[in-house]
Every structure is written in C-alpha cells, then in structure tokens.
Write an enzyme that holds these catalytic residues in place. Structure first.
Site, PDB file in Angstrom:
ATOM      1  N   CYS A   1       1.150  17.916 -17.436  1.00 18.26           N
ATOM      2  CA  CYS A   1       2.092  19.015 -17.238  1.00 18.26           C
ATOM      3  C   CYS A   1       3.422  18.863 -17.981  1.00 18.26           C
ATOM      4  CB  CYS A   1       2.360  19.183 -15.753  1.00 18.26           C
ATOM      5  SG  CYS A   1       0.828  19.448 -14.857  1.00 18.26           S
TER       6      CYS A   1
HETATM    7  C1  UGA Z   1       4.263  17.445 -12.104  1.00 16.63           C
HETATM    8  C2  UGA Z   1       5.284  18.018 -11.092  1.00 16.63           C
HETATM    9  O1  UGA Z   1       5.897  16.940 -10.377  1.00 16.63           O
HETATM   10  C3  UGA Z   1       4.596  18.960 -10.109  1.00 16.63           C
HETATM   11  O2  UGA Z   1       5.575  19.541  -9.262  1.00 16.63           O
HETATM   12  C4  UGA Z   1       3.906  20.061 -10.920  1.00 16.63           C
HETATM   13  O3  UGA Z   1       3.231  20.976 -10.080  1.00 16.63           O
HETATM   14  C5  UGA Z   1       2.905  19.434 -11.859  1.00 16.63           C
HETATM   15  O4  UGA Z   1       3.592  18.534 -12.748  1.00 16.63           O
HETATM   16  C6  UGA Z   1       2.248  20.549 -12.631  1.00 16.63           C
HETATM   17  O5  UGA Z   1       2.926  21.217 -13.409  1.00 16.63           O
HETATM   18  O6  UGA Z   1       1.082  20.848 -12.348  1.00 16.63           O
HETATM   19  P1  UGA Z   1       2.462  15.487 -12.060  1.00 16.63           P
HETATM   20  O7  UGA Z   1       2.248  15.779 -13.517  1.00 16.63           O
HETATM   21  O8  UGA Z   1       1.294  15.308 -11.169  1.00 16.63           O
HETATM   22  O9  UGA Z   1       3.346  16.639 -11.387  1.00 16.63           O
HETATM   23  O10 UGA Z   1       3.280  14.131 -12.044  1.00 16.63           O
HETATM   24  P2  UGA Z   1       4.700  13.609 -11.530  1.00 16.63           P
HETATM   25  O11 UGA Z   1       4.515  12.868 -10.281  1.00 16.63           O
HETATM   26  O12 UGA Z   1       5.704  14.686 -11.556  1.00 16.63           O
HETATM   27  O13 UGA Z   1       5.022  12.562 -12.697  1.00 16.63           O
HETATM   28  C7  UGA Z   1       5.087  12.961 -14.076  1.00 16.63           C
HETATM   29  C8  UGA Z   1       5.402  11.767 -14.934  1.00 16.63           C
HETATM   30  O14 UGA Z   1       6.764  11.383 -14.781  1.00 16.63           O
HETATM   31  C9  UGA Z   1       4.584  10.520 -14.616  1.00 16.63           C
HETATM   32  O15 UGA Z   1       4.206   9.875 -15.820  1.00 16.63           O
HETATM   33  C10 UGA Z   1       5.539   9.657 -13.812  1.00 16.63           C
HETATM   34  O16 UGA Z   1       5.236   8.299 -13.905  1.00 16.63           O
HETATM   35  C11 UGA Z   1       6.868   9.998 -14.462  1.00 16.63           C
HETATM   36  N1  UGA Z   1       8.025   9.801 -13.577  1.00 16.63           N
HETATM   37  C12 UGA Z   1       8.192  10.556 -12.476  1.00 16.63           C
HETATM   38  C13 UGA Z   1       8.964   8.836 -13.914  1.00 16.63           C
HETATM   39  O17 UGA Z   1       8.851   8.132 -14.937  1.00 16.63           O
HETATM   40  N2  UGA Z   1      10.055   8.682 -13.103  1.00 16.63           N
HETATM   41  C14 UGA Z   1      10.243   9.420 -11.990  1.00 16.63           C
HETATM   42  O18 UGA Z   1      11.284   9.217 -11.302  1.00 16.63           O
HETATM   43  C15 UGA Z   1       9.295  10.372 -11.664  1.00 16.63           C
END
Ligand code: UGA
Length: 427
Positions: free
Chosen positions: A261
């Site tokens: 995403c």
């Molecule tokens: C993300 C959004 O959080 C959801 O709200 C959204 O619905 C979804 O995309 C989508 O568009 O369908 P997701 O891709 O499952 O969800 O993953 P996240 O948990 O948001 O993490 C995304 C990336 O950012 C991961 O690689 C994670 O490791 C990284 N991340 C996240 C960080 O490096 N630091 C953080 O503090 C948070």
C-alpha cells in the site's frame, strides 16, 4: 440485513466479506481466479490473515457467506456490489485500473434484470476514478445504478479485526439516498462515520496512506540525524510524541516502509499530481528517502565486519512486516540483493514468507528456523517485526552466531539486554 456481493477475494475483499457476514449481512463472494474461489469456499483462505480461517468457516457454516462461480450468480441476489479488485502500480508509478475496468464490465454484463443496485468501490483508486472509469461503463450498459466509494483502512495481519471494529468509516456517495444505504451497512460500527462525495472519499484514502508513509520516513530520517548528532532517538521520540498534535504512533524508525500500500499509493498520487501540473516535492522526497533507508543497516554490518565478501549474513523477517506472508515491496529484497552484490552468503528466515521470497531471490538460502538462520552467521539484520523475534535474547545470538553482530532494523529488541552482542539500531 442487506444482500451484498463482494467482487475480488484478496485480503481486502475476503476480510470485508467475512466481517460484513459476521455483522449480520448476507454476503456473496466472487473472484475471477477459480483457485482462490475454491479455497475461500472450502474455508481455506488463500493468504495469511490473523483469525480469518475461523471466522470464514463460521460464516460459511451459518450460510451468511457463500462463494459463487459466476458473476451472474454474484449479481443477481445483491442490492449492493463491492468492488475489491487490485489497483497495482504500473512501471511508471501510475495506477493500473485495468482490473477495475474489466470487473465493472463483467458486473454490467451480468446485471440484466433492470433492478437498481449500488456499486461501491472499495479498491484504492485515485480521486475521480469512480466517476470517470466505473460510471461510464455502467451508464453505457444502461444499468440503473447508484455509486459509492468506501475506502478500506485495513492493516495487513489485523485486517479482519479492523474490518470488524473500524475506528472510522469513510463513505463517498453520489447522493443522499446512496449515503443512507451505505450508512445502514455500518450500523454495527461504533466509530465516526464521514459521509462525503465520491472524489473526496477516494482522496481521503491517499491522504491517509501518504501521511502515514511520511511519518515513517520522517522517523527514519530523524533517527539517522540522531545518530549523526549522537542523541538517543528513544528519548527524542518520547518527547516528540508528548505533543498531542504529533502523537507517538507510526514513528518507529528502521529499514523503511514496504507492503502493498504505502509505496504504491504514494507513487500513484505523485504520478497523478505530476500529470496535472502539481509538484509533489515532499512525497517524492518520502519515496526517495525510503529507497535508501535500508542501506543504513548494511552500513552497520560493514562498520563491524569490514568487507562483506564471503561473510554469512542472516536476514530475519522476509515479509514486509511481521504477522503477514506478503513480500510485496518488502525491504528484505533490496537488503538481500545488496548483500548478494557485495559477495555475502545470505540466509533468510520468516515464519510464513520463506517460499514466496525464495521464488523471487533464489540465491538467498531460506531456512526453517531462527536458529538455523543464525547458525554460524557473521551478522544478522532483523527486518521483520514478528513477535517471536522480539523475544530473542543475547544468548540466542551469542551461542549460535560466528560473530554476534546484530542490526535491529525494526527496533524490537531491548539494547540494554543485549550484553555480549555487537548491537546496532538506527537512532
Ligand atoms: C497500511 C495502513 O496502515 C492501513 O491503514 C491501510 O489500510 C493499508 O496500508 C492499505 O492501504 O491497505 P499495511 O500496509 O498493512 O497497512 O502496513 P503498516 O502496518 O501500515 O506498515 C507499513 C510499513 O511501514 C511496514 O513496512 C512497516 O514495517 C513500516 N512502519 C510502520 C515503520 O517502519 N514504522 C512505523 O512506525 C510503522
């Protein structure tokens, strides 16, 4: 109770379908992929998502959810049809809407009874797509339709939980009657509901993901700066998060963001903005910063081990984050490729994503346990934030690795407990 159909049974479609069925609606699912249909119908989800298997079986048994083999069978009983097909990135970063077009066409073809239906786009689509792609297809077919947009905010790994208990619902509608119909679907939701127009609902999704990606890229850059200035990111993060306008969430720095995403949505927004004459410099910088952030982890290894040629390096976590088997845009890919280019022997482990990862980078030796990955390793990078990895102790590293050099790329280990480990993390 509403009769609704979900077209597209990927993680978003299937989790939404199961959640709607659990909340009392009667749901029919359809996907053009026969294998995926078969798996869903048998109660065997085609992907990993916490809790989905049990919940899917429950709604199948209760006959609240069924999977059908033709679009005709999906459309006939439905008053609301959800479009949950993928909108991947093209080579140039723009959004590929071909799946959305063909799904809408087959909905229009299957819709022959003259009944009025509401078509709701749940796929992530750029502002204007529902009006300019979906509407003309339904109009040309002469179907009596209403149009809605209902972006999903489902985190992978927690998608079912998020669908069952949303913290906000955004509904785009082409008029008050559509808004009323959509709101009635979400009577179960104890959260704010924003009802707006189609284009705004589409934009909210991009705004949300772009902001969250920016937050992560900011945290990564701030942590890099903390290293340069010899300040602890932990304390800075605490202080920063105390400002209620900022809050501490989504500010965990590491090797960058991945997944299906954030990278795709930010790229699509940048590309759409550029085509219309805007210059999204900040979001371009977010993408550029994320492209190189993983290199910090490799730099730590080189600081400790010198030339990585011939060194055995373990990558723990191959999916883009913990609790998922999804390797799309995982940072493990550039990490592995860069290590291989430097002549390292790369070993990888992930509780779920091993087979998928080895298909993409067969040069990485994928093993079946943390212990095997660490055995004899000169260094390791923690790329995935699996809960099991956060329970690793100094002893696990010291007793198995050739040299206990550990780079925590997700900030999940406590450095105070890493005695005897040459431990690094960004910030
Ligand atoms: C993300 C959004 O959080 C959801 O709200 C959204 O619905 C979804 O995309 C989508 O568009 O369908 P997701 O891709 O499952 O969800 O993953 P996240 O948990 O948001 O993490 C995304 C990336 O950012 C991961 O690689 C994670 O490791 C990284 N991340 C996240 C960080 O490096 N630091 C953080 O503090 C948070």
């Amino acid at each position: 109770m509403t009769n609704l159909s979900v077209v597209g049974l990927g993680p978003v479609g299937l989790c939404s379908a199961v959640a709607f069925a659990t909340q009392g609606h009667r749901v029919i699912g359809f996907d053009i992929d026969a294998k995926r249909r078969g798996q869903a119908a048998q109660g065997e989800p085609p992907f990993y998502e916490k809790g989905i298997e049990t919940a899917l079986r429950k709604v199948l048994r209760a006959k609240r959810f069924s999977v059908v083999d033709t679009m005709d069978a999906a459309i006939e009983p439905a008053t609301i049809v959800f479009l949950c097909v993928g909108t991947p990135s093209r080579e140039d970063g723009s959004m590929d809407d071909s799946g959305l077009r063909s799904a809408t066409k087959s909905i229009a073809e299957a819709w022959r009874d003259g009944k009025r239906r509401t078509v709701v786009v749940k796929s992530t689509v750029l502002p204007g797509t529902t009006d300019h792609v979906v509407r003309p297809i339904l109009e040309a077919a002469g179907r009596p339709f209403r149009l809605g947009v209902n972006p999903e905010f489902l985190r992978e790994g927690r998608a079912l939980e998020d669908a069952l208990r949303p913290d906000r619902v955004v509904l785009g509608a082409d008029g008050p009657e559509t808004a009323r119909i959509l709101k009635s679907l979400y009577r179960f939701a104890k959260c704010p509901i924003l009802a707006t127009d189609l284009k705004t609902a589409e934009a909210v999704k991009y705004a949300t993901n772009s902001f969250l990606a920016t937050k992560v890229a900011f945290a990564d850059e701030l942590a890099n700066l903390c290293d340069a200035l010899d300040v602890s990111y932990d304390e800075v993060h605490k202080g920063l998060g105390l400002d209620p306008r900022i809050n501490p969430r989504f500010l965990v720095p590491g090797v960058g963001f991945g997944g299906s995403c954030f990278p795709k949505d930010v790229r699509a927004l940048v590309s759409a903005g550029r085509r219309r004459g805007a210059e999204p410099r900040l979001l371009e910088a977010v993408l550029a910063q994320n492209e190189v952030q993983y290199q910090r982890a490799i730099a730590f290894l080189e600081e400790e081990l010198g030339d990585l040629n011939g060194k055995r390096i373990a990558i723990l976590g191959l999916a883009f984050k913990g609790d998922t088997d999804d390797i799309r845009e995982t940072r493990a890919l550039p990490i592995a490729r860069s290590l291989l280019a430097k002549g390292a022997l790369v070993v990888g482990y992930d509780p779920l994503a091993g087979p998928a990862f080895s298909q993409v980078v067969p040069e990485v030796k994928v093993v079946d346990s943390v212990k095997e990955a660490l055995a004899g390793a000169d260094g390791t990078i923690l790329q995935g934030d699996w809960p099991a990895f956060s329970r690793l102790t100094a002893k696990d590293f010291v007793t198995t690795m050739a040299t206990p050099v550990v780079v925590d790329g997700r900030r999940i280990l406590d450095p105070k407990k890493m005695r005897g480990v040459r431990f690094h993390r960004i910030g």
